[in-house]
Design a protein around this motif. Structure first.
Motif, PDB file in Angstrom:
ATOM      1  N   ALA A  29      31.557  49.030  61.122  1.00  0.00           N
ATOM      2  CA  ALA A  29      31.719  50.285  61.207  1.00  0.00           C
ATOM      3  C   ALA A  29      32.828  50.837  60.152  1.00  0.00           C
ATOM      4  CB  ALA A  29      32.576  50.417  62.584  1.00  0.00           C
ATOM      5  N   GLU A  30      33.436  49.983  59.656  1.00  0.00           N
ATOM      6  CA  GLU A  30      34.614  50.272  58.542  1.00  0.00           C
ATOM      7  C   GLU A  30      33.784  49.727  57.209  1.00  0.00           C
ATOM      8  OE1 GLU A  30      36.885  52.286  58.729  1.00  0.00           O
ATOM      9  OE2 GLU A  30      36.990  52.331  61.170  1.00  0.00           O
ATOM     10  N   LEU A  31      33.096  50.374  56.714  1.00  0.00           N
ATOM     11  CA  LEU A  31      32.327  49.668  55.359  1.00  0.00           C
ATOM     12  C   LEU A  31      32.825  50.077  54.265  1.00  0.00           C
ATOM     13  CD1 LEU A  31      28.392  50.973  56.498  1.00  0.00           C
ATOM     14  CD2 LEU A  31      29.600  48.616  56.479  1.00  0.00           C
ATOM     15  N   HIS A  32      33.957  50.966  54.123  1.00  0.00           N
ATOM     16  CA  HIS A  32      34.450  51.301  52.881  1.00  0.00           C
ATOM     17  C   HIS A  32      35.825  51.373  52.609  1.00  0.00           C
ATOM     18  CE1 HIS A  32      30.419  52.246  51.903  1.00  0.00           C
ATOM     19  NE2 HIS A  32      30.143  53.344  52.673  1.00  0.00           N
ATOM     20  N   THR A  33      36.525  50.300  53.189  1.00  0.00           N
ATOM     21  CA  THR A  33      37.879  49.769  53.350  1.00  0.00           C
ATOM     22  C   THR A  33      38.343  49.337  51.770  1.00  0.00           C
ATOM     23  OG1 THR A  33      37.416  47.933  54.228  1.00  0.00           O
ATOM     24  CG2 THR A  33      38.456  49.468  55.745  1.00  0.00           C
ATOM     25  N   PRO A  34      39.045  49.860  51.010  1.00  0.00           N
ATOM     26  CA  PRO A  34      39.474  49.558  49.964  1.00  0.00           C
ATOM     27  C   PRO A  34      40.029  48.146  49.664  1.00  0.00           C
ATOM     28  CG  PRO A  34      40.996  51.260  50.402  1.00  0.00           C
ATOM     29  CD  PRO A  34      39.965  51.047  51.585  1.00  0.00           C
ATOM     30  N   LEU A  35      39.940  47.637  48.409  1.00  0.00           N
ATOM     31  CA  LEU A  35      40.849  46.272  48.388  1.00  0.00           C
ATOM     32  C   LEU A  35      41.997  46.564  47.965  1.00  0.00           C
ATOM     33  CD1 LEU A  35      38.355  44.536  45.780  1.00  0.00           C
ATOM     34  CD2 LEU A  35      38.263  44.407  48.183  1.00  0.00           C
ATOM     35  N   THR A  36      43.018  45.816  48.319  1.00  0.00           N
ATOM     36  CA  THR A  36      44.529  45.736  48.136  1.00  0.00           C
ATOM     37  C   THR A  36      44.471  45.134  46.573  1.00  0.00           C
ATOM     38  OG1 THR A  36      44.644  43.408  48.868  1.00  0.00           O
ATOM     39  CG2 THR A  36      45.279  45.132  50.218  1.00  0.00           C
ATOM     40  N   TRP A  37      45.708  45.258  46.038  1.00  0.00           N
ATOM     41  CA  TRP A  37      45.770  44.743  44.729  1.00  0.00           C
ATOM     42  C   TRP A  37      45.605  43.231  44.566  1.00  0.00           C
ATOM     43  CZ3 TRP A  37      45.938  46.083  39.718  1.00  0.00           C
ATOM     44  CH2 TRP A  37      46.559  45.285  38.805  1.00  0.00           C
ATOM     45  N   ASP A  38      46.327  42.558  45.649  1.00  0.00           N
ATOM     46  CA  ASP A  38      45.787  41.054  45.719  1.00  0.00           C
ATOM     47  C   ASP A  38      44.307  40.947  45.765  1.00  0.00           C
ATOM     48  OD1 ASP A  38      48.367  40.365  45.271  1.00  0.00           O
ATOM     49  OD2 ASP A  38      48.667  40.040  47.783  1.00  0.00           O
ATOM     50  N   GLY A  39      43.579  41.840  46.542  1.00  0.00           N
ATOM     51  CA  GLY A  39      42.136  41.596  46.653  1.00  0.00           C
ATOM     52  C   GLY A  39      41.378  41.741  45.160  1.00  0.00           C
ATOM     53  N   CYS A  40      42.107  42.661  44.240  1.00  0.00           N
ATOM     54  CA  CYS A  40      41.421  42.843  42.876  1.00  0.00           C
ATOM     55  C   CYS A  40      41.796  41.902  42.186  1.00  0.00           C
ATOM     56  CB  CYS A  40      41.960  44.095  42.503  1.00  0.00           C
ATOM     57  SG  CYS A  40      41.549  45.748  43.219  1.00  0.00           S
ATOM     58  N   VAL A  41      42.873  41.028  42.278  1.00  0.00           N
ATOM     59  CA  VAL A  41      43.137  40.120  41.463  1.00  0.00           C
ATOM     60  C   VAL A  41      42.162  38.896  41.940  1.00  0.00           C
ATOM     61  CG1 VAL A  41      45.194  38.207  41.204  1.00  0.00           C
ATOM     62  CG2 VAL A  41      45.522  40.536  40.961  1.00  0.00           C
ATOM     63  N   GLN A  42      42.084  38.722  43.247  1.00  0.00           N
ATOM     64  CA  GLN A  42      41.212  37.708  43.601  1.00  0.00           C
ATOM     65  C   GLN A  42      39.857  37.777  42.770  1.00  0.00           C
ATOM     66  OE1 GLN A  42      41.457  38.348  47.937  1.00  0.00           O
ATOM     67  NE2 GLN A  42      43.175  37.219  48.248  1.00  0.00           N
ATOM     68  N   ALA A  43      39.164  39.057  43.133  1.00  0.00           N
ATOM     69  CA  ALA A  43      37.952  39.310  42.386  1.00  0.00           C
ATOM     70  C   ALA A  43      37.853  38.847  40.852  1.00  0.00           C
ATOM     71  CB  ALA A  43      37.489  40.848  42.876  1.00  0.00           C
ATOM     72  N   ARG A  44      38.924  39.505  40.216  1.00  0.00           N
ATOM     73  CA  ARG A  44      39.036  38.961  38.940  1.00  0.00           C
ATOM     74  C   ARG A  44      39.094  37.571  38.660  1.00  0.00           C
ATOM     75  NH1 ARG A  44      37.809  43.144  35.217  1.00  0.00           N
ATOM     76  NH2 ARG A  44      39.162  45.115  35.732  1.00  0.00           N
ATOM     77  N   VAL A  45      39.964  36.895  39.369  1.00  0.00           N
ATOM     78  CA  VAL A  45      40.331  35.348  39.080  1.00  0.00           C
ATOM     79  C   VAL A  45      38.644  34.788  39.455  1.00  0.00           C
ATOM     80  CG1 VAL A  45      41.077  33.269  39.852  1.00  0.00           C
ATOM     81  CG2 VAL A  45      42.593  35.427  39.655  1.00  0.00           C
ATOM     82  N   MET A  46      38.026  35.049  40.676  1.00  0.00           N
ATOM     83  CA  MET A  46      36.657  34.590  40.774  1.00  0.00           C
ATOM     84  C   MET A  46      35.678  34.744  39.704  1.00  0.00           C
ATOM     85  SD  MET A  46      35.837  35.074  44.919  1.00  0.00           S
ATOM     86  CE  MET A  46      36.357  36.850  44.934  1.00  0.00           C
ATOM     87  N   GLY A  47      35.959  35.994  39.257  1.00  0.00           N
ATOM     88  CA  GLY A  47      35.006  36.394  37.970  1.00  0.00           C
ATOM     89  C   GLY A  47      34.979  35.455  36.671  1.00  0.00           C
ATOM     90  N   ARG A  48      36.401  35.181  36.582  1.00  0.00           N
ATOM     91  CA  ARG A  48      36.864  34.388  35.181  1.00  0.00           C
ATOM     92  C   ARG A  48      36.506  32.925  35.486  1.00  0.00           C
ATOM     93  NH1 ARG A  48      42.693  37.165  35.400  1.00  0.00           N
ATOM     94  NH2 ARG A  48      42.022  39.271  34.360  1.00  0.00           N
ATOM     95  N   ALA A  49      36.682  32.732  36.868  1.00  0.00           N
ATOM     96  CA  ALA A  49      36.103  31.418  36.870  1.00  0.00           C
ATOM     97  C   ALA A  49      34.783  30.901  36.745  1.00  0.00           C
ATOM     98  CB  ALA A  49      36.423  30.660  38.478  1.00  0.00           C
ATOM     99  N   LEU A  50      33.741  32.153  37.535  1.00  0.00           N
ATOM    100  CA  LEU A  50      32.552  31.997  37.346  1.00  0.00           C
ATOM    101  C   LEU A  50      32.071  32.028  35.765  1.00  0.00           C
ATOM    102  CD1 LEU A  50      29.476  31.882  38.723  1.00  0.00           C
ATOM    103  CD2 LEU A  50      29.828  34.408  38.874  1.00  0.00           C
ATOM    104  N   ALA A  51      32.689  32.981  35.040  1.00  0.00           N
ATOM    105  CA  ALA A  51      32.303  33.162  33.540  1.00  0.00           C
ATOM    106  C   ALA A  51      32.562  31.769  32.916  1.00  0.00           C
ATOM    107  CB  ALA A  51      33.220  33.942  32.783  1.00  0.00           C
ATOM    108  N   ASN A  52      33.580  30.991  33.118  1.00  0.00           N
ATOM    109  CA  ASN A  52      33.770  29.593  32.713  1.00  0.00           C
ATOM    110  C   ASN A  52      32.966  28.910  33.046  1.00  0.00           C
ATOM    111  OD1 ASN A  52      36.072  30.471  31.267  1.00  0.00           O
ATOM    112  ND2 ASN A  52      37.435  29.923  33.112  1.00  0.00           N
TER     113      ASN A  52
END
Length: 214
Positions: A29-52
């Motif tokens: 029902a709640e499809l568009h709840t935004p990420l927190t700052w920590d959530g954005c950091v988690q995404a960035r860190v996952m992206g860097r790990a995947l890039a490596n």
């Protein structure tokens, strides 16, 4: 075990949202709840790990649930791996378990009303959400989605906590977990990403963060 024809399937959950932060149910029902700052950091860190992890390999095909929190997470990951977010395939079958009338309510409020709702050993619901899905329902829609995939190239799937666990369970060939009626892989911390190839799972990054929250 489901064959990926030698291709790699990367699976991760979206980053922490404002609802995750205060243990409030999101479900479908709640499809568009935004990420927190920590959530954005988690995404960035996952992206860097995947890039490596990928190095100079061809970038994977991008898949996401249609929920904004998953798409926002994927946008941040895509930037880190130099992939085109605009080519993302979206599918409602990758959405989180439907929590029905529990949506937008806190875990504490629901437990105060009807008693414990979480199996602490498995970090799964111990009762079916009123008006929502059970784990076999999630497995059925994911099985349908998997059956349509040709695994002609590597894939990156961003979905949700419980959805990701069922998807991993199906891909790894786990038997149905007793009491939950579906194959369900073990819980991983938010910010984690795995790679599955032909029934074998490898951890790309072991994240840290919130526990299992729908």
């Amino acid at each position: 075990m489901i064959s990926t024809e030698g291709k790699r399937l990367f699976i991760a959950r979206h980053g922490e949202t404002v609802f995750n932060r205060i243990a409030r149910m999101q479900g479908q029902a709640e499809l568009h709840t935004p990420l927190t700052w920590d959530g954005c950091v988690q995404a960035r860190v996952m992206g860097r790990a995947l890039a490596n992890y990928l190095g100079d390999d061809t970038r994977p095909q991008l898949w996401s649930s249609s929920a904004g929190r998953a798409l926002q997470t994927l946008a941040l990951i895509a930037e880190e791996i130099d992939a085109d977010w605009h080519r993302t395939s979206r599918d409602d079958r990758l959405l989180e378990i439907d929590v029905g009338t529990w949506s937008s309510r806190t875990y504490a409020d629901i437990a105060a009303e009807i008693g414990p709702i979480v199996d602490l050993e498995h970090k799964l619901f111990s009762v079916r959400p009123q008006g929502g899905e059970w784990y076999d329902d999630v497995a059925a829609r994911l099985t349908e989605w998997i059956g349509e995939q040709r695994f002609e190239q590597d894939m990156l799937v961003i979905c949700h906590g419980m959805t990701a666990r069922v998807l991993r369970g199906l891909m790894l060939g786990h038997p149905p977990l007793k009491g939950f009626d579906a194959p369900i892989a073990g819980s991983l911390a938010q910010g984690s990403m795995v790679m599955i190839r032909d029934g074998v799972e490898e951890l790309v990054i072991d994240g840290e963060g919130a526990g299992e929250r729908a």
